[in-house]
Design a protein around this motif. Sequence first.
Motif, PDB file in Angstrom:
ATOM      1  N   ASN A 257     -36.699  11.597 -24.821  1.00  0.00           N
ATOM      2  CA  ASN A 257     -36.527  10.357 -24.273  1.00  0.00           C
ATOM      3  C   ASN A 257     -34.827  10.242 -24.565  1.00  0.00           C
ATOM      4  O   ASN A 257     -34.460   9.248 -24.740  1.00  0.00           O
ATOM      5  N   SER A 258     -34.128  11.097 -23.934  1.00  0.00           N
ATOM      6  CA  SER A 258     -32.862  11.474 -24.339  1.00  0.00           C
ATOM      7  C   SER A 258     -32.121  11.965 -23.172  1.00  0.00           C
ATOM      8  O   SER A 258     -32.760  12.612 -22.092  1.00  0.00           O
ATOM      9  N   VAL A 259     -30.678  11.793 -22.871  1.00  0.00           N
ATOM     10  CA  VAL A 259     -29.690  12.478 -22.157  1.00  0.00           C
ATOM     11  C   VAL A 259     -28.621  12.911 -22.964  1.00  0.00           C
ATOM     12  O   VAL A 259     -27.901  12.269 -23.706  1.00  0.00           O
ATOM     13  N   LEU A 260     -28.501  14.290 -22.483  1.00  0.00           N
ATOM     14  CA  LEU A 260     -27.280  14.784 -23.069  1.00  0.00           C
ATOM     15  C   LEU A 260     -26.362  15.388 -22.062  1.00  0.00           C
ATOM     16  O   LEU A 260     -26.672  15.911 -20.861  1.00  0.00           O
ATOM     17  N   GLY A 261     -25.061  15.071 -22.143  1.00  0.00           N
ATOM     18  CA  GLY A 261     -23.888  15.476 -21.103  1.00  0.00           C
ATOM     19  C   GLY A 261     -23.737  16.914 -21.034  1.00  0.00           C
ATOM     20  O   GLY A 261     -24.543  17.816 -21.678  1.00  0.00           O
ATOM     21  N   ILE A 303     -28.682   9.071 -26.208  1.00  0.00           N
ATOM     22  CA  ILE A 303     -27.638   9.062 -25.140  1.00  0.00           C
ATOM     23  C   ILE A 303     -26.484   9.996 -25.704  1.00  0.00           C
ATOM     24  O   ILE A 303     -25.789   9.191 -26.494  1.00  0.00           O
ATOM     25  N   MET A 304     -26.388  11.086 -25.333  1.00  0.00           N
ATOM     26  CA  MET A 304     -24.907  11.764 -25.723  1.00  0.00           C
ATOM     27  C   MET A 304     -24.138  12.206 -24.703  1.00  0.00           C
ATOM     28  O   MET A 304     -24.546  13.055 -23.759  1.00  0.00           O
ATOM     29  N   ALA A 305     -22.805  11.820 -24.569  1.00  0.00           N
ATOM     30  CA  ALA A 305     -21.828  12.082 -23.479  1.00  0.00           C
ATOM     31  C   ALA A 305     -21.086  13.369 -23.683  1.00  0.00           C
ATOM     32  O   ALA A 305     -21.432  14.146 -24.684  1.00  0.00           O
ATOM     33  N   ASP A 306     -20.485  13.657 -22.615  1.00  0.00           N
ATOM     34  CA  ASP A 306     -19.769  15.223 -22.534  1.00  0.00           C
ATOM     35  C   ASP A 306     -19.087  15.410 -23.886  1.00  0.00           C
ATOM     36  O   ASP A 306     -18.439  14.480 -24.533  1.00  0.00           O
ATOM     37  N   THR A 318     -33.351   5.745 -33.405  1.00  0.00           N
ATOM     38  CA  THR A 318     -33.903   5.267 -32.310  1.00  0.00           C
ATOM     39  C   THR A 318     -32.666   4.604 -31.633  1.00  0.00           C
ATOM     40  O   THR A 318     -32.097   3.561 -32.175  1.00  0.00           O
ATOM     41  N   GLY A 319     -32.696   4.997 -30.466  1.00  0.00           N
ATOM     42  CA  GLY A 319     -31.608   4.322 -29.316  1.00  0.00           C
ATOM     43  C   GLY A 319     -30.053   4.505 -29.919  1.00  0.00           C
ATOM     44  O   GLY A 319     -29.574   3.525 -29.990  1.00  0.00           O
ATOM     45  N   THR A 320     -29.589   5.743 -30.030  1.00  0.00           N
ATOM     46  CA  THR A 320     -28.357   6.008 -30.387  1.00  0.00           C
ATOM     47  C   THR A 320     -27.442   6.354 -29.323  1.00  0.00           C
ATOM     48  O   THR A 320     -28.011   7.233 -28.589  1.00  0.00           O
ATOM     49  N   VAL A 321     -26.306   5.857 -29.137  1.00  0.00           N
ATOM     50  CA  VAL A 321     -25.437   6.281 -27.992  1.00  0.00           C
ATOM     51  C   VAL A 321     -24.345   6.927 -28.748  1.00  0.00           C
ATOM     52  O   VAL A 321     -23.769   6.346 -29.720  1.00  0.00           O
ATOM     53  N   VAL A 322     -23.970   8.147 -28.097  1.00  0.00           N
ATOM     54  CA  VAL A 322     -22.792   8.923 -28.728  1.00  0.00           C
ATOM     55  C   VAL A 322     -21.800   9.092 -27.542  1.00  0.00           C
ATOM     56  O   VAL A 322     -21.963   9.538 -26.577  1.00  0.00           O
ATOM     57  N   GLY A 323     -20.626   8.844 -27.918  1.00  0.00           N
ATOM     58  CA  GLY A 323     -19.440   8.646 -26.831  1.00  0.00           C
ATOM     59  C   GLY A 323     -19.157   9.998 -26.436  1.00  0.00           C
ATOM     60  O   GLY A 323     -19.444  10.998 -27.084  1.00  0.00           O
ATOM     61  N   VAL A 324     -18.123  10.161 -25.730  1.00  0.00           N
ATOM     62  CA  VAL A 324     -17.519  11.414 -25.284  1.00  0.00           C
ATOM     63  C   VAL A 324     -16.761  11.910 -26.474  1.00  0.00           C
ATOM     64  O   VAL A 324     -16.136  11.333 -27.219  1.00  0.00           O
ATOM     65  N   SER A 325     -17.022  13.415 -26.709  1.00  0.00           N
ATOM     66  CA  SER A 325     -16.183  14.068 -27.560  1.00  0.00           C
ATOM     67  C   SER A 325     -16.267  13.636 -29.213  1.00  0.00           C
ATOM     68  O   SER A 325     -15.290  13.557 -29.660  1.00  0.00           O
ATOM     69  N   ALA A 326     -17.444  13.236 -29.286  1.00  0.00           N
ATOM     70  CA  ALA A 326     -17.742  12.901 -30.831  1.00  0.00           C
ATOM     71  C   ALA A 326     -18.272  14.160 -31.606  1.00  0.00           C
ATOM     72  O   ALA A 326     -18.977  14.952 -30.964  1.00  0.00           O
ATOM     73  N   ASN A 327     -17.950  13.969 -33.064  1.00  0.00           N
ATOM     74  CA  ASN A 327     -18.484  15.407 -33.886  1.00  0.00           C
ATOM     75  C   ASN A 327     -19.206  14.437 -34.955  1.00  0.00           C
ATOM     76  O   ASN A 327     -18.453  13.802 -35.820  1.00  0.00           O
TER      77      ASN A 327
END
Length: 396
Positions: A257-261, A303-306, A318-327
């Motif tokens: 139930n996820s999205v990877l950029g 949810i993980m951005a580019d 559960t329900g984690t949002v990772v912004g752009v260019s995080a490590n």
Amino acid sequence: MAIILFDDTSHHTLQPLTFTRPVADLRIGILTIAEKWAKYLNTTFSYHTQPYLQVKFPMQISNDNLFINGAFCPDEQLLEATDKLQTGEALRHGEQLVAVKLKDVDAKGFNTNLQFSKVTDLQHEPVVIRHPEDIFRKNDIELRKDFALLTKGRSSAAISSTNVIIGDDFFAEDDAVADCATFNTKNGPIYLGKTSQVWEGTHIRGAFALCNNSQVKMGAKIYGATTVGPYSRVGGEINNAIIWGYSSKGHEGYLGNSVLGEWCNIGADSNNSNLKNNYDEVKLWDYSLGHYRKTGLQFCGLIMADHSKCAINTMFNTGTVVGVSANVFGAGFPKNFIPDFSWGGAEGMVPYSLNKMFETAERVFSRRAERSFNETERAILAHIYEATQPYRELYY
């Protein structure tokens, strides 16, 4: 007639996924939203997007122009409604502008608040993408539509007789390779793109799409509704996830139930939770609100951005949002919101230097001859870095 896909407020509510692209460049189903419209209308397209993105995604106008909201996925009723529009007429769905036809002189000054000669209300409920979780929630619908669109009147290429195909909704493009794998299409279609590979011992249940030049590694277990975009590699267990392209989840571990950029990498044995221990509703960080938002969902993962990455054995709650260019790395569960350009994990985060990020991106891009990390890419990322500084200050 020029087809121009425009952004509205969905560009903000879909962040961080849209920091690096127009809304219509989101992949849902097999194709991006822009590619769907181009396929249905048998034409090319361009974008009306945020100023800092417009260099990479330029707008091209002609004497006659059809502006279409990039958050709306096409269907037969929507196509019929847009086809009936005359110059100066618009189509709406509730408060959202869906489409409008304009001459070149008006197209140059387009915005969603213009006054139109006639406004018609859309008479059905289309697939609209407003928040990041909508992408995995509605992926099954779009997978089925895209499968029908791409395979209509065509026959699948042959694949090895060592495979087991259950059901009839299976399609392989030219040069797709699969050996000793199981494909179950009883619950949805399965699509293998050009020069894609499914390695031995893999079990896949539809609906599922593997786009061009991507691989599924040995022994993977994949459930619908899952999409693996182009130039990606996946393994382990995946359920109802969308990986946009140029990304890797190549090892054991669960993604659901996820999205990877694009340009993401998931380390070996990393997992995300998609269900809270108390079975409560999941909340997600919402950039447009500046706080967590109720999703109405019981199942919601990552949810993980580019350009973001995580090390081996990373655990996402559960329900984690990772912004752009995080490590992300280290033991324990990091917070449910990891700001853009952050480095660290549960024990703490520090800013990820823009120059260091550029060095990594150059190495990653150099592995793909068809993509270049150029000054345009740098400028976009530099803009995002500055725009997201308040979130890092809030987090740290």
